[in-house]
Each structure stands twice: as structure tokens, then as C-alpha cells.
Design a protein around this motif. Sequence first.
Motif, PDB file in Angstrom:
ATOM      1  N   SER A 158       0.728  -1.213   0.068  1.00  0.00           N
ATOM      2  CA  SER A 158       0.030   0.153  -0.020  1.00  0.00           C
ATOM      3  C   SER A 158       0.864   1.268   0.016  1.00  0.00           C
ATOM      4  O   SER A 158       0.449   2.306  -0.612  1.00  0.00           O
ATOM      5  CB  SER A 158      -1.010   0.178   1.245  1.00  0.00           C
ATOM      6  N   ALA A 159       1.961   1.237   0.707  1.00  0.00           N
ATOM      7  CA  ALA A 159       2.903   2.445   0.887  1.00  0.00           C
ATOM      8  C   ALA A 159       3.448   2.712  -0.644  1.00  0.00           C
ATOM      9  O   ALA A 159       3.541   3.695  -1.112  1.00  0.00           O
ATOM     10  CB  ALA A 159       4.180   1.924   1.808  1.00  0.00           C
ATOM     11  N   ILE A 160       3.802   1.589  -1.402  1.00  0.00           N
ATOM     12  CA  ILE A 160       4.388   1.681  -2.605  1.00  0.00           C
ATOM     13  C   ILE A 160       3.484   2.262  -3.573  1.00  0.00           C
ATOM     14  O   ILE A 160       3.628   3.255  -4.264  1.00  0.00           O
ATOM     15  CB  ILE A 160       4.782   0.275  -3.057  1.00  0.00           C
ATOM     16  N   SER A 161       2.256   1.904  -3.463  1.00  0.00           N
ATOM     17  CA  SER A 161       1.175   2.553  -4.319  1.00  0.00           C
ATOM     18  C   SER A 161       1.005   4.037  -4.020  1.00  0.00           C
ATOM     19  O   SER A 161       0.953   4.685  -5.019  1.00  0.00           O
ATOM     20  CB  SER A 161      -0.192   1.881  -4.099  1.00  0.00           C
ATOM     21  N   CYS A 162       0.933   4.279  -2.769  1.00  0.00           N
ATOM     22  CA  CYS A 162       0.857   5.737  -2.502  1.00  0.00           C
ATOM     23  C   CYS A 162       1.957   6.524  -2.980  1.00  0.00           C
ATOM     24  O   CYS A 162       1.788   7.854  -3.474  1.00  0.00           O
ATOM     25  CB  CYS A 162       0.839   5.974  -0.994  1.00  0.00           C
ATOM     26  N   PHE A 163       3.199   6.135  -2.520  1.00  0.00           N
ATOM     27  CA  PHE A 163       4.425   6.752  -3.152  1.00  0.00           C
ATOM     28  C   PHE A 163       4.496   6.982  -4.861  1.00  0.00           C
ATOM     29  O   PHE A 163       4.891   7.866  -5.314  1.00  0.00           O
ATOM     30  CB  PHE A 163       5.655   6.075  -2.785  1.00  0.00           C
ATOM     31  N   LYS A 164       4.188   5.797  -5.415  1.00  0.00           N
ATOM     32  CA  LYS A 164       4.166   6.099  -6.774  1.00  0.00           C
ATOM     33  C   LYS A 164       3.048   7.031  -7.398  1.00  0.00           C
ATOM     34  O   LYS A 164       3.235   7.768  -8.272  1.00  0.00           O
ATOM     35  CB  LYS A 164       3.486   4.763  -7.502  1.00  0.00           C
ATOM     36  N   GLU A 165       1.819   7.279  -6.529  1.00  0.00           N
ATOM     37  CA  GLU A 165       0.767   8.068  -6.891  1.00  0.00           C
ATOM     38  C   GLU A 165       1.355   9.476  -6.833  1.00  0.00           C
ATOM     39  O   GLU A 165       1.240  10.548  -7.362  1.00  0.00           O
ATOM     40  CB  GLU A 165      -0.350   7.749  -5.900  1.00  0.00           C
ATOM     41  N   CYS A 166       2.190  10.009  -5.742  1.00  0.00           N
ATOM     42  CA  CYS A 166       2.882  11.065  -5.523  1.00  0.00           C
ATOM     43  C   CYS A 166       4.090  11.493  -6.697  1.00  0.00           C
ATOM     44  O   CYS A 166       3.754  12.655  -7.164  1.00  0.00           O
ATOM     45  CB  CYS A 166       3.887  10.868  -4.304  1.00  0.00           C
ATOM     46  N   LEU A 167       4.665  10.498  -7.303  1.00  0.00           N
ATOM     47  CA  LEU A 167       5.360  10.889  -8.245  1.00  0.00           C
ATOM     48  C   LEU A 167       4.335  10.891  -9.678  1.00  0.00           C
ATOM     49  O   LEU A 167       4.863  11.769 -10.509  1.00  0.00           O
ATOM     50  CB  LEU A 167       6.422   9.614  -8.533  1.00  0.00           C
ATOM     51  N   ARG A 168       3.372  10.498  -9.698  1.00  0.00           N
ATOM     52  CA  ARG A 168       2.525  10.858 -10.806  1.00  0.00           C
ATOM     53  C   ARG A 168       1.814  12.024 -11.073  1.00  0.00           C
ATOM     54  O   ARG A 168       1.618  12.717 -12.017  1.00  0.00           O
ATOM     55  CB  ARG A 168       1.381   9.798 -10.768  1.00  0.00           C
ATOM     56  N   HIS A 169       1.748  12.498  -9.553  1.00  0.00           N
ATOM     57  CA  HIS A 169       1.317  13.989  -9.299  1.00  0.00           C
ATOM     58  C   HIS A 169       2.420  15.021  -9.499  1.00  0.00           C
ATOM     59  O   HIS A 169       2.346  15.882 -10.186  1.00  0.00           O
ATOM     60  CB  HIS A 169       0.981  14.402  -7.870  1.00  0.00           C
ATOM     61  N   CYS A 170       3.762  14.607  -9.205  1.00  0.00           N
ATOM     62  CA  CYS A 170       4.822  15.357  -9.188  1.00  0.00           C
ATOM     63  C   CYS A 170       5.975  14.672  -9.328  1.00  0.00           C
ATOM     64  O   CYS A 170       6.437  13.932  -8.127  1.00  0.00           O
ATOM     65  CB  CYS A 170       4.975  16.442  -8.220  1.00  0.00           C
ATOM     66  N   PRO A 171       6.823  14.411 -10.210  1.00  0.00           N
ATOM     67  CA  PRO A 171       8.144  13.485 -10.300  1.00  0.00           C
ATOM     68  C   PRO A 171       9.312  13.982  -9.503  1.00  0.00           C
ATOM     69  O   PRO A 171      10.077  13.142  -9.314  1.00  0.00           O
ATOM     70  CB  PRO A 171       8.411  13.730 -11.874  1.00  0.00           C
ATOM     71  N   TYR A 172       9.136  15.240  -8.719  1.00  0.00           N
ATOM     72  CA  TYR A 172      10.383  15.695  -8.062  1.00  0.00           C
ATOM     73  C   TYR A 172      10.028  15.631  -6.616  1.00  0.00           C
ATOM     74  O   TYR A 172      10.847  16.122  -5.843  1.00  0.00           O
ATOM     75  CB  TYR A 172      10.582  17.212  -8.512  1.00  0.00           C
ATOM     76  N   VAL A 173       9.084  14.895  -6.297  1.00  0.00           N
ATOM     77  CA  VAL A 173       8.935  14.250  -4.770  1.00  0.00           C
ATOM     78  C   VAL A 173      10.052  13.544  -4.316  1.00  0.00           C
ATOM     79  O   VAL A 173      10.084  12.191  -4.434  1.00  0.00           O
ATOM     80  CB  VAL A 173       7.601  14.020  -4.553  1.00  0.00           C
ATOM     81  N   MET A 174      11.180  14.045  -3.689  1.00  0.00           N
ATOM     82  CA  MET A 174      12.428  13.287  -3.431  1.00  0.00           C
ATOM     83  C   MET A 174      11.965  12.294  -2.601  1.00  0.00           C
ATOM     84  O   MET A 174      12.729  11.231  -2.453  1.00  0.00           O
ATOM     85  CB  MET A 174      13.516  14.290  -3.066  1.00  0.00           C
ATOM     86  N   GLU A 175      11.292  12.694  -1.482  1.00  0.00           N
ATOM     87  CA  GLU A 175      11.097  11.642  -0.327  1.00  0.00           C
ATOM     88  C   GLU A 175      10.350  10.404  -0.761  1.00  0.00           C
ATOM     89  O   GLU A 175      10.820   9.241  -0.516  1.00  0.00           O
ATOM     90  CB  GLU A 175      10.000  12.392   0.667  1.00  0.00           C
ATOM     91  N   ALA A 176       9.504  10.555  -1.889  1.00  0.00           N
ATOM     92  CA  ALA A 176       8.802   9.332  -2.482  1.00  0.00           C
ATOM     93  C   ALA A 176       9.861   8.762  -3.409  1.00  0.00           C
ATOM     94  O   ALA A 176       9.787   7.302  -3.214  1.00  0.00           O
ATOM     95  CB  ALA A 176       7.732   9.858  -3.433  1.00  0.00           C
ATOM     96  N   ILE A 177      10.936   9.151  -3.893  1.00  0.00           N
ATOM     97  CA  ILE A 177      11.759   8.430  -4.735  1.00  0.00           C
ATOM     98  C   ILE A 177      12.691   7.545  -3.639  1.00  0.00           C
ATOM     99  O   ILE A 177      12.759   6.282  -3.947  1.00  0.00           O
ATOM    100  CB  ILE A 177      12.754   9.366  -5.512  1.00  0.00           C
TER     101      ILE A 177
END
Length: 561
Positions: A158-177
Motif C-alpha cells: 500500500s505504501a508503494i502505491s501511495c508513493f507512486k501516486e505522489c510521483l504521478r502528481h509530481c516527479p520531483y517528490v524526492m522523499e517518494a523516490i
Amino acid sequence: MEVPKDQIATLMEHGLYNSAQMLGCFLVSSPAANAEINPHLKAESLVLLGDSLYREREFRRAIHMYKQALQLCKMISKTNAPATRSSLSSTRSSSPNLFNISGINENEVKFKIASSYFALGENGTALSEMDNIPSKSRNLPMNLLMGKLYRFSRQNRSAISCFKECLRHCPYVMEAIVALAELGVPAKDIISLIPQTPNRSGRAPFDHFDSSRWLHRYVEAQCCVALNDYRGGLELFTDLVQRFPNNLHLLLEVAKVEAIIGKNDEAILNFEKARSIDPYVVTYMDEYAMLLKTKSDFSKLNKLVHDLLIADSTRPEVFVALSVLWERKDERGSLSYVEKSIRIDERHIPGYIMKGNLLLSMKRAEAAVVSFRAAQELRPDIRSYQGLVHSYLALSKIKEALYASREAMKAMPQSAKALKLVGDVHASNPGGREKAKKFYESALRLEPGYLGAALALAELHVNEGRNGDAVSLLERYLKDWADDSLHVKLAQVFAATNMLQESLSHYQAALRINQQNEAAKKGLERLEKQMKGVDPDAPEEDDEENEVDDADGDQEETELL
């Protein structure tokens, strides 16, 4: 007289949160904001007051205000459901800070309640609050918080799904990367979420480090480190530093990896460079503190801890650094500091590494195993494996030590340190010395400059009676390394072969490099006794007035001598 609601928003925009809080108290208590007469205004006023409390870090009070606001929203829904729902749907915004005259965004208020619980460390309650927000209604900050909360509760998919969604919103969310890399998502999968950036002509840019390429390299570097491919990660981070010189974040990442793989001198230089750019940076400074301790540079360590306490005395890194500083003065005090760092952040890996090493030095190997296991569950690296192996060896649990060392070798097949770790387990058993020799030699073939493996192999030569081989091996390294531990080992070998003058010169050389080297001090004290013809292993003689006739004692002394 009415209290102007828009003035609170103005105060908040200017960062005057205390004034906003005081004005908010007037607004909430205003007759115009009576819950029965104007519940909409009352709810909006409570949210504004909650925001001012949140900004002042009064999280429990903020939660109380937000919940009252939501309660009023429920009341409005019951009394005037169709009109209110229509009004709310027309005014909702994706921004957590925007409010409308005719209503409030309930999902944003729930998010603020969850954020407050998260700030208080109550992650389970925060996750329950976030679950009340439909997934389609979640914006970027909501998905990021949700990812963190899922990760803390070990719901990794579930965490992976949320972090991927973050990068779809904005590819520069470094925390998500970074989070996706640490959760084991392949670099190509993360990069696929980052859109290609064409240049103005529409063609692919010629520049090797175009606007998206550097981000791809950053993703690859983080994935390498997460997979324990420290060499690959270090190479990629170093390339990025060439492109972005004096980049504080990259310098810290490089220094951290160098510290993990034992490139201590290089790591210290990069940490010092980072501190020259920002003297009050706190990130990874506990790693720097541990390195300074290995070098016995206590003046720099003292200065570092002083600066960290000024910068932010609430961060876990500060308490790990305090623990490092106190270790040689008071082990119990040191342990209490490192335990505080873990209480502040239960996911702070250096805290567990420091605690494990401290417990091991206090002869509490069972407790040390628990700490190293905790570090490993968060993110295994070579240091947690080393700690586990040495703890198991201290407990004479050879099978467990061998299993842990082999686990390290599987996780890091190209790591000389992992090979040396397997060698250490075999070397602990006289019957396994030949195997240990092979592992040490393999480690040195993989990384010829690995001093730890050279010292271990020299120790093995000594144990097998091959003192000459030990000396020739160590002297080869002495040409390239000015290291106090190398001089101490040579001194010990020379002392064992009764070459006392050579031993003396190496102990003195070790102390010139590091005046605090305890092994050199004790070795020198022992050597001086040998040179005077006194058995260094004999017990200290008591004063003559305390001497008594003891035939059994005389016999024991004779046996000792």
C-alpha cells in the motif's frame, strides 16, 4: 462588533501564528459565530483557530478544534443536507490551506487531524483518520503522508502505491523516490513514472545531464544503495556532485555511503565540506560523530555536539552524537542518550547501530542482538550484519554467526566486508582457520586496500605461528597507509617474536597518529615491563607490609612465571 475572519488568514500568511491564535479566540467566541445561528461560520472559525495552533505545534489543541469543526459539519449535513452538500461540492479545493465562505473541505480537515497525530508520533491513529478520506479525493500531500503511515505499519504494498501516486502528481517528490528505492522498487519502474522532458526543438537533448537525466541518475543511485551496491551508488552520486558542486544533499549522501563502506577519511572530508556549506546541518551528523570517535578526534566531536544542540536539540541525530561523545566517560549515560534518540524516532537506524555497539562493549551481547536485528528490519546494511555476527560470536553461537555472515554475503556479493565477516566466523574456530584464510584473501582480491581484511589475515598468520608472513603483509600496507591500528598490529607481532625495539617504535608511531589509542597505550605499558625483564602477565606486587607467607600462592606465582 464582528471580528474580521479574513484578518486571521492575513496573519497566518505573514507567519504571525500567535496573533492569529489570539484573534481566533475572539472569532470563535463572537456572537456572530454562534453554532446555532451560524454553524458554517463557527466551523470555519474553529478550523482557522486549529490552523494557528497547528503552526505553533500545539497539536492536541489543534485536533480538538478540528474535531469540533467536523462535528458541526455533520450537524449541518443532517439539518440541511441537499443545500449544504451542493455548496460544499462547489467550493472544495485540493489545497489544504484554502477555505471558502460557504463551507469547508472536510477531507482537508481530516488530513490536518491525521497530520497532527503524525506529528505527535501516534501513527496508528493518524492512519485511521486518513482511511476516512476516499482515495480519489487524496491530493499530493495526502498521498505522501499515507505512504509514510503505511510504511510505518509495514503495509509495504500500500505504501508503494501511495508513493507512486505522489510521483504521478509530481516527479520531483524526492522523499517518494527515496522511499520507493528503500522499499525495493526497481529503478526502471520508478523512472517510468518520471516524464521525459524534451527540449525546445522537440528533439531529445544532447546534454548528458539534461533536466530529467540527472533525476534518473539520482533514482539509480538511491536504488543501488538500497540494494547494498554501495560502489555503484557511490559512483552515481559522485557523478552528480560533479554536475552539482557544493550540493549539500549530495555531499551528505556521498559521505553516508563512504562511512558505511569504511572509507572513513573520505567520508570525514565530505562531512566537513558539508558543514562548511551549512554549519548547522543536522542530517547524518550522527554518522560523522561516529567517524570522529574512530579517529579519537574528541575536540571536533565536542564542537560538533555543541553545534547540533544549538541547531535543533529535538532531532534523533543529536542524541546519537551525544551518546558517542559520552561513551568513553560514562557508558550508562551514553546508553540513555541513544535510547532517547530511538524514542524520538523509532526508525532511526544509526540509533540502533550505536546502541548495539554500546551494549556489545558493555558485555551485553544478547541485548545487542536485539538492537542490530531492529536496525536490520528497518534497512539492512553491512554494519548491522557486522554487529550481529560479533554479538553471536561473543555468545559462542557459531551457527547463528555463520548464518548471519552468509546472509550478508548473499545480500552483498561484491562486498569485501561481507567476505571478511564470513572469515571472522571461521577464524573463531581453530578448525576453520584455513577457510578463514581463503575468505580474507578473497576479500583482499576484491578490495586490495581493505585494511580490515589485511589485519585479520595478519592475526591469522600469528595464530598459526607464521609471524614472518604477518610482518611482510603488514609492512606492504604500511607503505600506503598511515594508520594507528596497522602500527599496533605490527608492534604486537614484533613483541611476540621478541623483537622489542621494533615493537617499541611501532607503538610510538601509533600514538603519534592517535594519542588516544588504548591498544597502543596498553601494549606500550606491557612492552616496557618486558624490556625491564618483568613478566607483564604477573600480578602486581603488594606493599611489603602486606606480604604474608602463602605456600599455595608461591606455587601459583611460580606457575605463572
